[in-house]
Design a protein around this motif. Structure first.
Motif, PDB file in Angstrom:
ATOM      1  N   THR B 309       0.962  -0.860  -0.004  1.00 21.90           N
ATOM      2  CA  THR B 309       0.396  -0.174   0.116  1.00 21.90           C
ATOM      3  C   THR B 309       0.990   0.725  -0.392  1.00 21.90           C
ATOM      4  O   THR B 309       1.680   1.254   0.979  1.00 21.90           O
ATOM      5  N   VAL B 310       0.666   2.267  -0.595  1.00 26.20           N
ATOM      6  CA  VAL B 310       1.017   2.991  -0.675  1.00 26.20           C
ATOM      7  C   VAL B 310       0.463   4.550  -0.096  1.00 26.20           C
ATOM      8  O   VAL B 310      -0.783   4.292  -0.577  1.00 26.20           O
ATOM      9  N   ALA B 311       1.100   4.844   1.068  1.00 28.75           N
ATOM     10  CA  ALA B 311       0.615   6.293   1.143  1.00 28.75           C
ATOM     11  C   ALA B 311       0.926   7.958   1.118  1.00 28.75           C
ATOM     12  O   ALA B 311       1.989   7.429   1.070  1.00 28.75           O
ATOM     13  N   VAL B 312      -0.202   8.571   1.041  1.00 22.96           N
ATOM     14  CA  VAL B 312       0.347  10.083   0.850  1.00 22.96           C
ATOM     15  C   VAL B 312      -0.856  10.481   1.266  1.00 22.96           C
ATOM     16  O   VAL B 312      -1.672  10.169   0.876  1.00 22.96           O
ATOM     17  N   ARG B 313      -0.321  12.101   1.825  1.00 22.02           N
ATOM     18  CA  ARG B 313      -0.969  12.672   2.353  1.00 22.02           C
ATOM     19  C   ARG B 313      -1.864  13.558   1.946  1.00 22.02           C
ATOM     20  O   ARG B 313      -0.775  14.029   0.614  1.00 22.02           O
ATOM     21  N   PRO B 314      -2.870  14.174   1.827  1.00 21.22           N
ATOM     22  CA  PRO B 314      -4.054  14.734   0.639  1.00 21.22           C
ATOM     23  C   PRO B 314      -3.155  16.311   0.677  1.00 21.22           C
ATOM     24  O   PRO B 314      -3.034  16.286  -0.691  1.00 21.22           O
ATOM     25  N   GLU B 315      -2.369  16.976   1.408  1.00 20.31           N
ATOM     26  CA  GLU B 315      -1.593  18.539   1.098  1.00 20.31           C
ATOM     27  C   GLU B 315      -0.306  17.825   0.288  1.00 20.31           C
ATOM     28  O   GLU B 315       0.037  18.891   0.285  1.00 20.31           O
ATOM     29  N   LYS B 316       0.041  16.816   0.468  1.00 17.54           N
ATOM     30  CA  LYS B 316       1.787  16.395  -0.738  1.00 17.54           C
ATOM     31  C   LYS B 316       1.090  16.675  -1.757  1.00 17.54           C
ATOM     32  O   LYS B 316       2.283  16.348  -2.384  1.00 17.54           O
ATOM     33  N   ILE B 317       0.265  16.340  -2.082  1.00 11.88           N
ATOM     34  CA  ILE B 317      -0.207  15.705  -4.092  1.00 11.88           C
ATOM     35  C   ILE B 317       0.094  17.367  -4.043  1.00 11.88           C
ATOM     36  O   ILE B 317      -0.968  18.047  -4.150  1.00 11.88           O
ATOM     37  N   ARG B 318       0.061  16.904  -5.499  1.00 14.50           N
ATOM     38  CA  ARG B 318      -0.220  18.776  -6.876  1.00 14.50           C
ATOM     39  C   ARG B 318      -1.239  18.237  -7.419  1.00 14.50           C
ATOM     40  O   ARG B 318      -0.278  17.182  -8.297  1.00 14.50           O
ATOM     41  N   ILE B 319      -1.972  19.227  -8.162  1.00 13.83           N
ATOM     42  CA  ILE B 319      -3.229  19.171  -8.824  1.00 13.83           C
ATOM     43  C   ILE B 319      -3.165  19.958  -9.784  1.00 13.83           C
ATOM     44  O   ILE B 319      -2.399  21.283  -9.383  1.00 13.83           O
ATOM     45  N   ALA B 320      -2.996  19.739 -11.021  1.00  7.39           N
ATOM     46  CA  ALA B 320      -3.058  19.928 -12.324  1.00  7.39           C
ATOM     47  C   ALA B 320      -3.861  19.641 -13.161  1.00  7.39           C
ATOM     48  O   ALA B 320      -4.310  18.343 -13.380  1.00  7.39           O
ATOM     49  N   PRO B 321      -4.531  21.000 -14.026  1.00  7.14           N
ATOM     50  CA  PRO B 321      -5.189  20.376 -15.067  1.00  7.14           C
ATOM     51  C   PRO B 321      -5.206  19.627 -16.317  1.00  7.14           C
ATOM     52  O   PRO B 321      -3.100  19.831 -16.110  1.00  7.14           O
ATOM     53  N   ALA B 322      -5.105  18.265 -16.392  1.00  3.69           N
ATOM     54  CA  ALA B 322      -4.452  17.607 -17.496  1.00  3.69           C
ATOM     55  C   ALA B 322      -3.634  17.791 -18.500  1.00  3.69           C
ATOM     56  O   ALA B 322      -2.705  17.258 -18.891  1.00  3.69           O
TER      57      ALA B 322
END
Ligand code: ADP
Ligand code: MG
Lengths: 287, 394
Positions: B309-322
């Motif tokens: 299982t890979v765990a990632v905190r929500p605030e560590k994720i960068r989001i951008a339009p595809a």
């Protein structure tokens, strides 16, 4: 509360008012009946203790003669003294035993606990006359054996009365104290231990003071039970150990007279003072 | 965390730390061990295993928290340290001495109970003086120390009040003063702020932490509130079902959770399932179910083919339009939900039929989404730094 006050509905209110007034009526009736049945005899008795006539049927004017006479009555003085001795000693002993019994029942686990519990509460439900006869038989037997084995000549008297009173009153103390123990917050005792208190210090400074209102209430109950007990006392008394109830009974057999009324009124006043005193004491403890 | 910068202003404080001159500059873990638990186990009569082989070392002057959900055995552990509960097996050592059958009143620890357990028939003064009186300390010294303790918790002038005449926060301070006045080696606190409302709780958290640093006493603090534990502790032991799962500083616990339970209980995490396809030095490549292979930093890499299982905190994720130029995402998906909470925006992004990822994006000018909320349905790409994710095997 506020939502009720601002409720505009006219449909709800009349119904409520009706219910309330019915409730009030029932309550009012109840109060009146309670007063009539409970207090009317007492009030009548007290009033007639001030009656100048020897007869109960007519009022002949106010007098304190009966009280004065009672004060100078040697037999009354002795009976009161006996009653007080028995009540004080039996209250003291039964309060200690009753409190310890309550602690044992509430705090420990032992094999015959259920049995002990049942046996202890027996005096509360056993008819008083049965208890009286049982004690009488017991004392007789004990005296016979003590005489045979050790040559001890014992007889009925204040001693037997006191022991009998302890026997029937300590379960009442236990019940009252146990009720208070049941909702005792035990973390308080742990907090004391945590702060360095030994078992004895914990009992002395935490458990005992917090149980005190219960213990006082139990003691008061024991005292009241003792001072007005007739049946058990009657069967276990001896020569010269007449208590107040026995003395009153003896006098009533010769006809109800105002001096009996006066004596009863004094006993009533004494117990009222006792109850008020204990209430004040409990108040001060928690204030 | 160093305590050397704190000014010691109160007498109680000075004498409590007198013997430790020169230790102020020491890091907590270099200091001697105050409390040690060795394979501590408690099985209750009804068969419940409340505490299961717990081993911990708590150092002098540490603010140590036991953190875990309700019923995980925190209180039982604390009660075994205080001496109210007898271990089924294992041992409690205080200052190196095995406690064995030592009764509570002979242990150099004091407890602040969850419901405070103030003596209702005693004034504040008598409550605080109780421990000293039991030890037969001279009267004038008692008076002085009680005054100092009440000063420490800012309750001067309340001496003659009874506990029920105090607010919850004030009662809490009395309980603290009553314990601290004895200058215990270790103070045990069982959810001491649990009964207070949120605002007061936040205030008291900082105050308690400050107090602990001032008096220099070891605190063992029980809480089920992860935020509270993170705010106050030097180190945290995360417990579940009677076991200690992980021990570490707040940063270690939050940034490098060792198990799925810890990652989930402390803060929030996304859990992505996958299989290890490549193992490199300090790094593995994981093929996410229905996704792409991603590389994750990993100290003890599992073998190839392991389900992880890979765990990632929500605030560590960068989001951008595809379609954005900088969208070289590790994972692609579609925005399913947008929750705007002022400082941040939460996105729920569906990446496969079974899996959604929660993203927390701070609403500042540097956002990758160009300062605009991404509408529902937008195809997006998600990425994160290699050391932002954790590979969990359990
Ligand atoms: N005296 C007891 N007898 C039996 N079970 C208990 C007792 N005290 C606690 N337990 C059980 O042990 C477990 C741990 O309890 P506790 O230490 O109070 O947890 P926590 O403080 O983390 O909420 C729980 O399942 C609880 O029901
Ligand atoms: Mg608990």
């Amino acid at each position: 509360m506020t939502s009720e006050a601002t409720m505009p509905s006219a449909l709800v209110l009349p119904k409520r008012r009706w219910r309330v007034s019915f409730g009030w009526l029932a309550l009012y009736l109840n109060v009146v009946l309670a007063f009539v049945f409970l207090y009317a005899p007492i009030v009548v008795m007290s009033i007639f203790s001030f009656n100048a006539s020897r007869q109960m049927q007519v009022w002949m004017g106010f007098t304190l003669d009966w009280y004065v006479r009672m004060l100078h009555d040697e037999r009354v003085r002795i009976a009161a003294q006996n009653s007080l001795i028995v009540a004080l000693v039996s209250t003291l002993v039964s309060t200690v035993i009753g409190t310890l019994a309550a602690m044992a029942l509430e705090r420990t686990r032992f094999r015959v606990k259920r049995l002990y519990e049942g046996a202890m509460y027996l005096p509360i439900i056993v008819p008083e006359i049965v208890m009286a006869i049982a004690l009488l038989v017991f004392f007789n037997l004990a005296f016979t054996w003590l005489d045979r084995l050790f040559g001890l000549q014992l007889n009925f008297g204040l001693g037997t009365i006191t022991i009998a009173h302890i026997a029937f009153s300590f379960p009442f103390v236990a019940v009252v104290v146990r009720a208070r123990l049941a909702d005792f917050d035990r973390t308080l005792e742990q907090a004391a231990q945590d702060l360095g208190a030994t078992d004895w210090q914990t009992f002395r400074y935490i458990t005992l003071p917090l149980l005190m209102p219960g213990i006082i209430a139990g003691a008061l109950l024991a005292f009241t039970l003792s001072i007005d007990d007739f049946v058990i006392t009657f069967f276990n008394a001896g020569v010269g150990s007449t208590t107040l109830p026995l003395e009153i009974y003896g006098r009533v057999r010769r006809g109800i007279t105002p001096d009996v009324n006066a004596l009863s009124t004094v006993m009533l006043l004494a117990s009222i003072v006792l109850v008020l005193g204990s209430l004040l004491l409990q108040r001060r403890r928690t204030a | 965390m160093s305590t050397s910068g704190i000014e010691l202003t109160v007498g109680l404080t000075r004498s409590a730390t007198q013997g430790e001159t020169g230790m102020g500059g020491m890091r907590p873990l270099e200091r001697p061990i105050d409390v040690e638990l060795v394979e501590l186990t408690k099985v209750f009569d009804n068969g419940v295993v409340a505490v299961d082989r717990v081993s911990l070392q708590i150092h002098q002057g540490e603010f140590f928290s036991l953190l875990g959900p309700s019923g995980c055995g925190k209180t039982t552990t604390l009660r075994m340290i205080a001496g109210f509960e007898h271990p089924t097996s294992g041992e409690v050592l205080i200052e190196g001495r095995p406690m064995g059958n030592t009764p509570p009143f002979r242990r150099n620890v004091n407890t602040v109970f969850q419901n405070y357990a103030l003596f209702p028939h005693m004034t504040v003064y008598d409550n605080v003086a109780f421990g000293l009186r039991m030890k037969r300390i001279p009267r004038d010294e008692i008076a002085r120390r009680v005054r100092e303790a009440l000063q420490l918790v800012r309750l001067q002038g309340f001496e003659e009040r009874y506990p029920r005449q105090l607010s919850g926060g004030q009662q809490q301070r009395v309980a603290l003063a009553r314990a601290l006045v004895n200058r215990p080696r270790v103070l045990l606190l069982d959810e001491p702020l649990g009964a207070l409302d949120l605002k007061l709780r936040k205030e008291m958290q900082l105050e308690l932490k400050h107090l602990q640093m001032t008096v220099g006493i070891t605190f063992i603090y029980v809480t089920h509130d992860q935020e509270e534990a993170l705010t106050m502790s030097d180190r945290i032991a995360v417990m579940n079902a009677g076991r200690v799962l992980q021990v570490g500083t707040p940063v270690e616990i939050y940034e490098r959770p060792s198990s799925r339970f810890v990652a989930d209980f402390i803060g929030e995490s996304n859990f992505l399932r996958g299989r290890v396809t490549e193992v490199g030095p300090g790094e593995v490549t994981v093929a996410l179910d229905g996704g792409f292979p991603i590389s994750v930093r990993c100290d003890q890499p599992p073998a190839r083919g392991t389900e992880v299982t890979v765990a990632v905190r929500p605030e560590k994720i960068r989001i951008a339009p595809a379609e954005a130029p900088e969208a070289n995402g590790l994972v692609r998906g579609r925005v399913e939900e947008v929750i705007y909470i002022g400082t941040d925006t939460f996105y729920v992004v569906r990446i496969t039929d079974e899996t959604v990822v929660r993203v927390r994006s701070q609403n500042d000018r540097n956002r990758l989404d160009g300062g605009q909320l991404l509408p529902v349905g937008t195809p997006v790409s998600l990425d994160w730094a290699p050391d932002a994710a954790r590979v969990l095997t359990e």
